[in-house]
Motif scaffolding. Structure first.
Motif, PDB file in Angstrom:
ATOM      1  N   GLY A 309      -6.302  39.163   6.588  1.00 22.56           N
ATOM      2  CA  GLY A 309      -7.093  40.300   6.126  1.00 22.56           C
ATOM      3  C   GLY A 309      -6.548  41.549   6.780  1.00 22.56           C
ATOM      4  N   ILE A 311      -8.033  43.991   8.794  1.00 24.01           N
ATOM      5  CA  ILE A 311      -8.330  44.241  10.218  1.00 24.01           C
ATOM      6  C   ILE A 311      -7.643  43.190  11.094  1.00 24.01           C
ATOM      7  CG2 ILE A 311     -10.157  44.447  11.962  1.00 24.01           C
ATOM      8  CD1 ILE A 311     -11.992  45.553   9.784  1.00 24.01           C
ATOM      9  N   ASN A 388     -16.804  44.937   7.441  1.00 25.36           N
ATOM     10  CA  ASN A 388     -16.487  46.243   6.829  1.00 25.36           C
ATOM     11  C   ASN A 388     -16.921  46.313   5.367  1.00 25.36           C
ATOM     12  OD1 ASN A 388     -14.578  44.633   5.644  1.00 25.36           O
ATOM     13  ND2 ASN A 388     -12.811  45.886   6.195  1.00 25.36           N
ATOM     14  N   ALA A 393      -7.979  43.898   2.485  1.00 23.00           N
ATOM     15  CA  ALA A 393      -6.543  43.762   2.217  1.00 23.00           C
ATOM     16  C   ALA A 393      -6.265  43.886   0.724  1.00 23.00           C
ATOM     17  CB  ALA A 393      -6.024  42.430   2.749  1.00 23.00           C
ATOM     18  N   PHE A 468       0.069  44.375   3.554  1.00 22.98           N
ATOM     19  CA  PHE A 468       0.964  43.260   3.908  1.00 22.98           C
ATOM     20  C   PHE A 468       2.412  43.508   3.504  1.00 22.98           C
ATOM     21  CE2 PHE A 468      -2.841  40.585   4.144  1.00 22.98           C
ATOM     22  CZ  PHE A 468      -2.521  39.803   5.234  1.00 22.98           C
TER      23      PHE A 468
END
Ligand SMILES: Cc1ncc(C[n+]2csc(CCOP(=O)(O)OP(=O)(O)O)c2C)c(N)n1
Length: 487
Positions: A309, A311, A388, A393, A468
């Motif tokens: 993810g 974070i 959150n 992502a 990513f």
């Protein structure tokens, strides 16, 4: 006996698992049960990956007389004489050698040997991607992880290398792609790659010398070859040491000051968060600040697992370890819902060590039911959930490549702390920065001294860190008129 006749839950399992295993042992006769079982364990160790033992159901019953095979373990040794000599020669001439300490250093218990080689060379040591436990973070030569959301100090020093030793590393793409706007891979450097699997040598990056060997034995062999010689880099040891210290200090300062992401979407989100109702009078906290506070409060000897993810990826810069087998990341499997079950397994293997998992709220939704496993089976762990309220992502890709057209990105969840309590664990909600460290300390105390699992949900802003794989996505091209309005 009834295979192929369409029995209950029948499916052809061997092809299903073929892609994920290094070897499949299909027991063909009850008399060969012990032989196949032994071979599956041997191959798992020699091939360094999972193997499958497939036992037809009717073979579960009956009696056999069998010889129990002794485990066969490979003595890989340091690698070929010629390649070791060539590598030592390159290192003797190197002016700015850099060592990448990879997963092979962890698996091969080679940290001390890597340290000895680094100290002989006075070389900076960078961790390969998500192997932050492959070198002690307190060591002056440690520079942090390379690659996605890694250390700028590591990357800046890497960029200056004329010889690189990749010790026990595949040099996978995530750990070598440009990051923080830096294309740091030193294109003209000579690369010495050491891996126990010959198929990894030169696979991703062009190399000058490939050594197929055990990381520990190879590091010893190289250090021995360099022990009694004068090296080209000896003269600049102090100067290079200063450079390492300076880059590290600059990166720490940058991390201290990096309290918000700096892109347009994040600025909008900060504004939106300010307008949003705050939590019990508390605030939504910026992920980077939270990660820094967690880092400061981590107990000694901790084991940490991280999920997939946004974070969790940013967490890479804030996770430092003193000893190997401390960091369990999903690596290139990249599976959401990975971290919590993993830390439960690690805790069972090492009950005396504090165990902490990180997950985003989306990934947590895929794994939170295991809280009941912890409670039922007395496996106390600590889970940190970054709440959150989004599949961050995925949203980041929709920001960068789809003009903020969000599809199923929002997660308006219930209280994870309350869900934890309903399952019989402890639950803490954190919405003030000064509570992050104390919450972790309290949860570790519950885990280590009271045998209790605790879920810490931390209310985070919707800001998003870098995605990513920028390299793997590109802007959509619209050919049909009806889509022309979508950029
Ligand atoms: C099993 C699985 N499903 C889907 C994905 C795709 N995926 C990667 S990251 C991500 C979002 C994770 O969201 P969250 O856990 O809330 O963390 P955040 O990104 O918001 O920090 C998804 C869905 C995946 N990697 N694994």
């Amino acid at each position: 006996m009834t295979m192929g006749l369409g029995g209950f839950q029948e499916c052809n399992q061997l092809p299903m698992f073929q892609e994920f295993t290094k070897y499949q042992g299909h027991v063909t006769h009850p008399a060969r049960m012990a032989e196949y079982t032994g071979r599956c364990f041997d191959r798992a160790m020699s091939e360094m990956g999972p193997t499958q033992l497939n036992i037809p159901r009717d073979y579960f019953y009956g009696e056999i007389t069998a010889e129990i095979p002794q485990p066969a373990r490979l003595d890989r040794g340091a690698g070929g004489e010629q390649s070791l000599n060539e590598a030592a020669e390159l290192l003797a001439q190197a002016k700015f050698p850099v060592i990448i300490s990879g997963g092979g250093v962890v698996m091969g218990d080679a940290v001390e040997e890597c340290k000895a080689l680094a100290e002989r060379l006075g070389a900076p040591v960078v961790n390969s991607y998500l192997h932050n436990d492959s070198f002690p973070a307190s060591h002056p030569l440690w520079c942090g992880p390379l690659g996605y959301q890694g250390s700028k100090a590591a990357m800046k020093l890497m960029a200056q290398a004329d010889v690189v030793v990749a010790l026990g590393s595949r040099l996978g793409p995530f750990g070598t792609l440009p990051q923080h706007g830096m294309d740091y891979w030193p294109k003209n450097a000579k690369i010495i790659q050491i891996d126990a699997d010959n198929k990894m040598l030169g696979l991703v990056k062009k190399i000058s010398v490939g050594i197929c060997g055990d990381a520990k034995a190879a590091a010893v062999a190289l250090t021995q070859r360099l022990a009694n010689r004068t090296l080209a880099c000896d003269a600049t040891r102090a100067e290079r040491g200063d450079k390492i210290a300076t880059e590290k200090a600059a990166w720490e300062k940058e991390l201290d000051e990096w309290t918000h992401e700096r892109d347009a979407f994040s600025l909008d989100m900060i504004e939106q968060n300010a307008q949003e109702q705050t939590f019990n009078g508390g605030h939504y906290l910026h992920p980077r600040q939270v990660l820094r506070e967690l880092e400061k409060a981590m107990p000694e000897d901790v084991m940490v697992s991280t999920d997939i993810g946004n974070i969790n990826s940013v967490a890479n810069s804030y996770l430092r370890f003193e000893k190997p087998r401390s960091f369990f990341a999903a690596m290139s499997f990249g599976n959401c819902g990975y971290a919590f079950p993993t830390i439960i397994g690690a805790k069972v293997a090492a009950p005396h060590r504090p165990a902490v998992s990180y997950a985003g709220d989306g990934a947590w939704g895929m794994s939170l039911m295991e809280t009941m496993t912890c409670v039922r089976h007395n496996i106390p762990v600590t889970a940190v959930v970054f709440h959150n309220r989004q599949w961050g992502a995925e949203k980041k890709n929709q920001v960068d490549f789809y003009n903020r057209r969000f599809v199923a990105g929002e997660l308006d969840n219930q209280s994870f702390a309350e869900i934890a309590r309903a399952m019989g664990a402890e639950g803490i909600t954190v919405d003030r920065l000064e509570d992050v460290g104390p919450a972790l300390k309290k949860a570790i105390d519950l885990q280590m001294n009271h045998g209790k699992t605790c879920i810490i949900e931390i209310m985070c802003t919707r800001e998003l860190g870098d995605p990513f794989r920028r390299d793997a996505l590109s802007k959509p091209v619209r050919f049909l008129d009806k889509y022309k309005d979508y950029v």
